[in-house]
Design a protein around this motif. Structure first.
Motif, short mmCIF file in Angstrom:
data_model
loop_
_atom_site.label_atom_id
_atom_site.label_comp_id
_atom_site.label_asym_id
_atom_site.label_seq_id
_atom_site.Cartn_x
_atom_site.Cartn_y
_atom_site.Cartn_z
N GLN A 122 -24.31 -5.71 4.33
CA GLN A 122 -24.77 -4.59 3.50
C GLN A 122 -26.03 -3.97 4.08
N ARG A 123 -26.75 -4.79 4.82
CA ARG A 123 -28.03 -4.34 5.33
C ARG A 123 -27.90 -3.40 6.50
N VAL A 124 -26.74 -3.47 7.16
CA VAL A 124 -26.57 -2.65 8.35
C VAL A 124 -26.47 -1.16 7.99
N MET A 125 -25.92 -0.91 6.81
CA MET A 125 -25.66 0.47 6.43
C MET A 125 -26.94 1.29 6.26
#
Lengths: 284, 294, 364
Positions: A122-125
């Motif tokens: 989720q953090r990549v987005m």
């Protein structure tokens, strides 16, 4: 640690290393000092960058502090920031900690590692990608320019972090101790609430502080989704930068107010910091 | 299995899913929904006040791909990340090494060097204006002493360089902290043993410390890369994307397209394209790194 | 206080059998020790009694009540863990009162019960300390205190002394036994140390590979082990085993220097089983030095000294008895000899054990 490497270093090497370290410390500290000095200058005095020694080069004054603290807009954004960051922290911990414990302790049809990875992804987005949907969602929910709207958003962005790091921390709680509690008659919730959670309190606090800092510092959504009422400090700073330009003394005061809370908090939790920020990749 | 055992297992199952459930539902609701909804908008013509008026197929994507501003922002972002992250990793690791080697005053240096970590990016960018501007800025004033004049705020290159410097200032401590933990977890005996064999610090650093800390450094690089590609607050507060569009990183450009010009369809299409690119970059990078570790 | 009855209790993890058909019925207030090498299933058995592991088959009854499927709380058992498992964030009082609080006892009663238990263990002065401020022995006492304060029906102790230094361990052994006698609570005690098992247990269960090898009093285990494993596991130093041929006249021979005359009863049994080869077992402490004998009698071993290990008042002699038989003798005196020098040892024929080499079972 007095290890062999240091003991066997040449004197010149030691001095060199020490100078490099001093240089680094200076590099880190100068912007802070610059902000502090400017915050005590009058606007006119800020134009001469060379005058940096109070009383000698310039007459320190609290004018800019008064100006900022008398401005209802800046006080309002300070309150917004505090409320939103605190609210996010509480919500994230309430949602994330039980999930993290569940992932740390129980077996699932899928691998616990996988779901941790999913949370992590989720953090990549990049947040800007979901700016439009969130903007429209907030309009529909009538949460534009509200504290709850921001809390809801920031909780979404930080939940994954909390789950991953707290899972890692719960894994360190001795299984034997939890079993002892079970033998003593505790049920699963009591084991979590009375044993695992108190034993992970350090980790919980660090996680909370990191979440607090993330929310406190977030600028993109705050700027896009607030205008007046719920505008947090980053949004306020960006707005005043574009409308009023940059007055060095006021900028300095705003900077100090904006960066102080998380930075001060971080000093108290050096122990788990590396671990928390690396999503548990480092056992600090 | 006896019924009583089943009851016990059921209560355990209930507990674990009840604990996990809310967070998972929350994340699904608030991440899947927006991504799908962003996809939806990217194929539509969105008019403020009236919502989606029609579906336009790939028109928004074609518009995005034909937009010079889009490509320019990608280039700027890559330059920004490509310079800042390597600098942060190198400097952070070297400082961690210096501290680990046994510099006196370790605790103090550690605290000082990690101070920028939690600073607000917007505030740093804002403060950066007062550091880099040519009228009374500290950096410009210092450089004037040695008769160097760099047009930090008036040119795109200067603005980007200033932003990178501030990014390095803020995020080197992150790599530093992780490297410090990694180096600290290497047992003293290994350093001692290495020192008996090696002839210099450099050899110990090169052949012992770096390989042992490499897995952690990889994670640090990965996380910096992820965050770097999302950069918004610091450069935006420093330059507002200007002069012109010269320092518009992707997030800034996309933000302006979306919020200031309310072009939701094109903004969403750009966002989706960017998400795909970022995912590819991160995945490829991650696999390469993993290979090198194995 | 209760009788614990385990019937055909088994535990499998997929294909792996952890415990197979465990059968045992305790007496009320009995001290039962489970002993065996690591991985033998002793801890798993105890955890099944506690309710920390679900059993795969069989039944467990405590005080006549089937407890299978009950959660630990309903079983009314207390457990002392290997690493104490004290709650680090609670003080000693909090640790001991934890179970009572969960049962919502009135405050005064909790206070009284904790005080009483603390007094029994001599830890009244430590009640306000945190576990990390205690020594290993004190922590051990607190762990015991937490177990006894609830007056449970069964005590379970999982290697509770393995983390304490040797001297304190001997003291604590005696103390635990005394405490258990005084409280009269049925106790299961897991250990891998056979000395601990023999010195503490009223009955000892020897386990290997998930199966019970023998159940008996310490004396029974020592005197009449049912198989080679028990014989070798119980007693220190371990029993010597020598493969020997059965000759005419009931003589077991392993080379020219090793000839033992079997007692008549054993000789008959060997004959009845038609065994041509046997494993001869001799405990090191049953070997005596024969100073005057020239080896006329049939129960002597002509040995060659390999290593002498003085133990203070006793001596361990490692020797060979022809071929590749290497044995150990424990001599109750100080003794010196050069490696390689000859030595004659004797053993009373009653002290000879025989095992069937095909099944490892004892021939008795």
């Amino acid at each position: 640690m007095d290890n062999l490497l240091w003991i066997h270093s040449k004197r010149s090497g030691k001095i060199g290393i020490f100078l490099v370290a001093l240089l680094a410390a200076t590099w880190v500290l100068v912007p802070f000092l610059w902000a502090i000095i400017n915050s005590f200058k009058t606007l006119e005095a800020t134009f001469s960058a060379g005058s940096i020694i109070p009383f000698l080069n310039f007459q320190p004054t609290l004018d800019s502090w008064k100006e900022v603290l008398d401005d209802p807009q800046s006080i309002n954004s300070l309150i917004s920031s505090a409320l939103v960051a605190a609210g996010t922290t509480v919500l994230v911990l309430i949602l994330g900690t039980p999930a993290a414990y569940s992932l740390a302790r129980f077996e699932f049809p899928w691998q616990s590692k996988d779901i941790a990875l999913w949370f992590l992804s989720q953090r990549v987005m990049p947040p800007v990608v979901v700016l439009v949907p969130f903007y429209i969602l907030m309009v529909q929910l009538r949460l534009i320019d509200t504290w709850s709207g921001l809390i809801l958003l920031y909780s979404t962005f930080n939940l994954a972090f909390c789950v991953v790091i707290m899972r890692d921390i719960f894994r360190d709680v001795s299984k034997e101790v939890e079993e002892a509690a079970r033998i003593e008659g505790a049920n699963l919730w009591q084991i979590f609430w009375m044993i695992a959670l108190p034993l992970s309190l350090d980790g919980l606090i660090v996680t909370g502080i990191i979440v607090f800092a993330f929310s406190w510092n977030e600028a993109l959504f705050s700027s896009a989704l607030t205008s007046q009422h719920a505008s947090t400090l980053p949004a306020y700073i960006l707005a005043s930068r574009s409308t009023r330009g940059v007055n060095f003394n006021v900028a300095a005061v705003n900077t100090i107010i904006a960066i102080a809370p998380p930075v001060i908090m971080s000093f108290f939790v050096q122990r788990y910091l590396a671990r928390g920020l690396s999503f548990g990749a480092v056992k600090g | 299995m006896e019924p009583a055992n089943k009851a016990q297992r059921n209560s355990e199952r209930l507990f674990k899913y009840a604990m996990l459930g809310p967070a998972v539902l929350w994340v699904i609701a608030f991440t899947f929904f927006p991504i799908f909804s962003a996809l939806n908008y990217s194929f539509s013509n969105y008019v403020l006040g009236r919502g989606i008026t029609s579906y336009v197929g790939f028109k928004n994507y074609l518009l995005a791909l034909g937009d010079a501003g889009f490509w320019h922002s990608l280039l700027i972002t890559l330059v920004y990340v490509g310079i800042a992250v390597p600098l942060e990793v190198c400097i952070g690791f070297v400082f961690a090494w210096i501290i680990t080697v046994g510099l006196p005053g370790k605790g103090l240096f550690r605290s000082i060097l990690t101070a920028p970590l939690f600073t607000m990016e917007v505030a740093i960018g804002y403060l950066g204006v007062t550091l880099f501007t040519s009228e009374g800025g500290l950096v410009s004033a210092l450089l004037n002493l040695v008769h160097i004049q760099i047009p930090w705020m008036s040119t795109g290159e200067g603005g980007l360089a200033a932003a990178i410097l501030l990014d390095v200032w803020q995020w080197t401590p992150f790599v530093f902290l992780m490297a410090l933990a990694a180096l600290g977890s290497i047992p003293d005996e290994i350093y001692d043993a290495a020192m008996l064999e090696a002839s210099s610090h450099w050899q110990v650093l090169r052949h012992v410390a770096l390989p042992l800390a490499w897995p952690v450094l990889t994670v640090a690089i990965l996380l910096r890369l992820i965050e770097g590609l999302k950069s918004f607050g610091l450069p935006f507060a420093l330059t507002s994307g200007g002069p012109g569009t010269s320092t518009q990183l992707f997030s800034i450009m996309n933000y302006l397209v979306t919020i200031q010009f309310f072009d939701f369809g094109r903004g969403s299409a750009m966002g989706i394209l960017y998400l795909v690119m970022v995912s590819v970059i991160i995945t490829v990078f991650f696999q390469q790194m993993r290979k090198r570790i194995d | 206080m209760a009788i614990v009855a385990l019937e055909n209790v088994s535990k499998r993890y997929g294909e792996i059998i952890a415990v197979q058909d465990f059968n045992l019925t305790t007496k009320d207030g009995e001290f039962v020790v489970l002993v065996g090498p690591s991985g033998c299933g002793k801890t798993t058995t105890m955890r099944m009694i506690a309710g920390l592991e679900v059993i795969t088959a069989g039944s467990i009854k405590i005080g006549g009540q089937n407890v299978v499927g009950m959660i630990p709380r309903e079983r009314d058992v207390a457990m002392v863990f290997q690493n104490y498992a004290l709650f680090p964030h609670m003080n000693v009082f909090g640790n001991m009162a934890f179970g009572l609080r969960l049962r919502k006892l009135p405050k005064r009663q909790i206070e009284e019960q904790v005080q009483r238990a603390a007094k029994i263990l001599g830890i009244e002065s430590l009640l306000l300390r945190k576990p990390k401020e205690l020594s290993g022995g004190q922590r051990q006492r607190v762990a015991l205190g937490r177990a006894i304060v609830r007056e449970p029906r069964v005590f379970l102790m999982d290697e509770p002394l393995s983390n304490i230094d040797a001297k304190l361990r001997v003291e604590m052994r005696a103390e635990i036994v005394k405490l258990q006698r005084r409280l009269g609570v049925t106790t299961f005690y897991v250990t891998h140390d056979q000395v601990e098992a023999l010195s503490m247990g009223e009955r000892v269960v020897v386990m290997l590979d998930g199966r019970v090898q023998q159940v008996g009093t310490p004396k029974e285990l020592y005197n009449s082990p049912t198989n080679r494993f028990v014989a070798g596991f119980i007693g220190s130093p371990a029993m010597n085993f020598v493969r020997a041929r059965i000759g005419k006249n009931g003589v077991a021979t392993a080379g020219p220097d090793f000839e033992l005359l079997l007692p008549a009863s054993l000789g008959e049994k060997v004959a009845r089983l038609h065994l041509e080869e046997v494993l001869v077992g001799i405990r090191p402490e049953h070997l005596k030095i024969q100073r005057d004998g020239t080896g006329k009698s049939k129960n002597v071993i002509r040995a060659r000294v390999e290593v002498i290990e003085p133990q203070g008042s006793t001596t361990i002699i490692q020797f060979s008895a022809g071929g590749d038989s290497h044995l150990i003798a424990l001599i109750n005196e100080q003794f010196e000899a050069e490696p390689g020098s000859p030595l004659t040892l004797s053993v009373a024929s009653e002290a000879i054990y025989l095992f069937d080499p095909a099944t490892d079972r004892s021939v008795q």
